[in-house]
Design a protein around this motif. Structure first.
Motif, PDB file in Angstrom:
ATOM      1  N   UNK A 271       0.839  -1.197   0.000  1.00  0.00           N
ATOM      2  CA  UNK A 271       0.000   0.000   0.000  1.00  0.00           C
ATOM      3  C   UNK A 271       0.875   1.247   0.000  1.00  0.00           C
ATOM      4  N   UNK A 272       0.627   2.210  -0.915  1.00  0.00           N
ATOM      5  CA  UNK A 272       1.464   3.405  -0.971  1.00  0.00           C
ATOM      6  C   UNK A 272       1.209   4.352   0.201  1.00  0.00           C
ATOM      7  N   UNK A 273       2.299   4.884   0.761  1.00  0.00           N
ATOM      8  CA  UNK A 273       2.228   5.841   1.865  1.00  0.00           C
ATOM      9  C   UNK A 273       3.293   6.904   1.602  1.00  0.00           C
ATOM     10  N   UNK A 274       2.940   8.171   1.732  1.00  0.00           N
ATOM     11  CA  UNK A 274       3.943   9.225   1.601  1.00  0.00           C
ATOM     12  C   UNK A 274       4.711   9.350   2.906  1.00  0.00           C
ATOM     13  N   UNK A 275       6.042   9.357   2.802  1.00  0.00           N
ATOM     14  CA  UNK A 275       6.892   9.487   3.990  1.00  0.00           C
ATOM     15  C   UNK A 275       8.044  10.443   3.708  1.00  0.00           C
ATOM     16  N   UNK A 276       8.706  10.861   4.791  1.00  0.00           N
ATOM     17  CA  UNK A 276       9.824  11.797   4.710  1.00  0.00           C
ATOM     18  C   UNK A 276      11.005  11.166   3.968  1.00  0.00           C
ATOM     19  N   UNK A 277      12.023  11.964   3.711  1.00  0.00           N
ATOM     20  CA  UNK A 277      13.223  11.446   3.033  1.00  0.00           C
ATOM     21  C   UNK A 277      14.078  10.583   3.959  1.00  0.00           C
TER      22      UNK A 277
END
Length: 292
Positions: A271-277
């Motif tokens: 499942x796609x999740x936006x996360x920090x670098x």
């Protein structure tokens, strides 16, 4: 007569593009009704399976069953970690990676029947920036594909293949700085998978030697490779020989940090999740009981 165990079936009605309208009836036919008292709940929104898992803990259920794919398993498992309440799996997803690894039958009737034995195994849990995963978390190419697939109208393997084809011709490898158990690695990679189990799903093995109960995660770095090598890379995936490719590097670890140039999507159990670098990843040994 023994007391019936309260068992909650959490059903994702859209996972894998499969209709599940007859599922409840099938459970009532196959499940041992002297042992179990089933309840059924359908998910209606993201994170709903997690909420239902927490509710099951509060209401004293003896087991909870994920009826869906790796995403449903992730939400429900995340709720049940550390509770001691076992989770069953009825594989109804596109890939079913964790279920395949654990030997859960792909046939719905057989998978329901397996619950009657009520035998459990303790599995590890990876945690990436505080978000649990049980199968594989990844960044780079496969995360971009997952992001595209999540927004596609076609589910199942055909939809996933379409997303791969759309992404692969335009995708550029990225630079990463990895610290694995205190040792620094600098890599330009096509993608990085952090594997608790060996396969994504559909018997595509990225980390052939990974185990869900060895207390270790396998960091699989797929290096930049020429496009004409792609058929051989696919062959390695399905032949359980990814670790033999010159373009794949696998480093086991328990405490992992990955720095990338920009924030963006990763995938957590598909499942796609936006996360920090900056990504911090640890393993929590034997955190979840699974009926298998």
């Amino acid at each position: 007569m023994q007391e019936q165990k309260k068992i909650l079936f959490v059903i994702n009605p859209i996972s894998g593009g499969k209709k599940k309208t007859a599922f409840n009836k099938k459970v009532l036919e196959v499940l041992d009704m002297q042992k179990f008292k089933p309840t059924f709940q359908q998910t209606t929104r993201p994170n709903h399976a997690y909420e239902l898992g927490k509710m099951a803990i509060e209401e004293g259920y003896d087991a909870v069953v994920a009826v869906g794919g790796d995403g449903t398993i992730n939400e429900l498992g995340s709720a049940l970690v550390g509770s001691g309440i076992p989770m069953g799996i009825i594989p109804e997803g596109s890939g079913n990676g964790l279920a395949l690894y654990l030997g859960v039958p792909m046939n719905e009737t057989s998978a329901i029947n397996r619950l009657n034995r009520f035998e459990t195994v303790d599995v590890d849990c990876g945690i990436i920036n505080e978000k649990p995963f049980f199968n594989i978390a990844g960044l780079g190419f496969d995360a971009t594909v997952s992001d595209r697939f999540a927004n596609d109208s076609i589910r199942g393997p055909i939809g996933y293949l379409r997303s791969v084809i759309n992404v692969i011709s335009k995708y550029k490898p990225c630079k990463y700085e990895l610290t694995i158990d205190g040792k620094l690695y600098e890599r330009e990679a096509f993608m990085i998978s952090v594997a608790n189990s060996p396969q994504y799903g559909n018997n595509a093995y990225i980390a052939p030697n990974a185990s869900v109960n060895d207390g270790v995660l396998d960091v699989c770095i797929v290096h930049k490779f020429p496009l004409y090598i792609l058929p051989m890379m696919v062959f390695h995936l399905f032949n359980r020989s990814a670790d033999q490719s010159e373009y794949v590097e696998i480093i086991p670890g328990k405490d992992i940090n990955i720095k990338r140039l920009d924030a963006g999507p990763i995938h957590v159990d598909g499942e796609p999740v936006n996360m920090a670098n900056d990504l911090n990843i640890i393993v929590k040994p034997k955190a979840l009981k699974i009926i298998c």
